[in-house]
Design an enzyme around this catalytic site. Structure first.
Site, PDB file in Angstrom:
ATOM      1  N   CYS A  99      -3.228 -43.192 -41.391  1.00  0.00           N
ATOM      2  CA  CYS A  99      -2.776 -42.335 -40.291  1.00  0.00           C
ATOM      3  C   CYS A  99      -3.609 -41.055 -40.339  1.00  0.00           C
ATOM      4  CB  CYS A  99      -1.290 -42.006 -40.441  1.00  0.00           C
ATOM      5  SG  CYS A  99      -0.652 -41.044 -39.042  1.00  0.00           S
ATOM      6  N   HIS A 141       2.210 -48.771 -34.457  1.00  0.00           N
ATOM      7  CA  HIS A 141       1.992 -47.508 -35.177  1.00  0.00           C
ATOM      8  C   HIS A 141       2.019 -46.320 -34.200  1.00  0.00           C
ATOM      9  CE1 HIS A 141      -0.298 -45.053 -38.305  1.00  0.00           C
ATOM     10  NE2 HIS A 141      -0.409 -44.331 -37.212  1.00  0.00           N
ATOM     11  N   GLU A 142       1.315 -46.474 -33.079  1.00  0.00           N
ATOM     12  CA  GLU A 142       1.266 -45.373 -32.094  1.00  0.00           C
ATOM     13  C   GLU A 142       2.609 -45.207 -31.388  1.00  0.00           C
ATOM     14  OE1 GLU A 142      -2.628 -45.247 -33.403  1.00  0.00           O
ATOM     15  OE2 GLU A 142      -1.177 -43.784 -32.704  1.00  0.00           O
TER      16      GLU A 142
END
Ligand SMILES: O=C(NO)N[C@@H](Cc1ccccc1)C(=O)O
Ligand SMILES: [Zn+2]
Length: 156
Positions: A99, A141-142
């Site tokens: 990240c 994830h986003e």
């Protein structure tokens, strides 16, 4: 489209619920291009608006092989606005994630192998598609970032 500073985990912006995008104007397009520049500079394969201190439901997915993700599939960068997760496979798969808000670290994260998603593009047109594998991983994830969730809350 100058790169923007990237928020680090611990900053409040990364814990907030992002706001729905309503104006599909040139400001939105400019923000998207600044996000792409920031992602490219950080050698990322995705980036969410809260990471550049903008609490909007907007992210970029841009998987491509690079030194951080040598096996990443090549795809045309996609701007995702107001995303919805319509369905997700029961099958989960564990994989390595980084990240940009947690620099220099990697985590093993469980994600759905396949998802069906709906989102608007920069023109406000609704798109619906099925994603699988690493690209589905980037989306999840986003999408988490837009709910104020980082991979730290997901790492096994
Ligand atoms: O921090 C971000 N996006 O929020 N960027 C991550 C995106 C990502 C997601 C899932 C798996 C690998 C990589 C990056 O390392 O480029
Ligand atoms: Zn991230």
């Amino acid at each position: 489209n100058q790169p923007l500073p990237i928020a680090l985990v611990g900053e409040a912006i990364l814990k907030q619920q992002a706001d729905e995008v309503r104006d599909f104007d040139e400001k939105l397009s400019h923000l998207a291009s600044q996000m792409v520049a920031s992602m490219v500079e950080a050698k990322g394969v995705g980036i969410a608006a809260p990471q550049v201190h903008s609490p909007l439901a907007l992210f970029i997915m841009a998987s491509r092989p690079n030194e951080r993700y040598p096996d990443a599939p090549l795809m045309d960068p996609v701007v995702v606005v107001n995303p919805q997760l319509l369905s997700a496979s029961a099958e989960l798969v564990s994989g390595e994630e980084g990240c940009l808000s947690v620099p220099g670290q990697r985590f093993s994260i469980w994600r759905h192998q396949t998802i069906v998603v709906r989102y608007q593009d920069l023109a406000g047109q609704w798109q619906q598609t099925e994603l699988t594998g690493f690209i589905a991983r980037i989306f999840q994830h986003e999408f988490d970032h837009l709910q104020g969730i980082t991979l730290l809350e997901r790492s096994q």
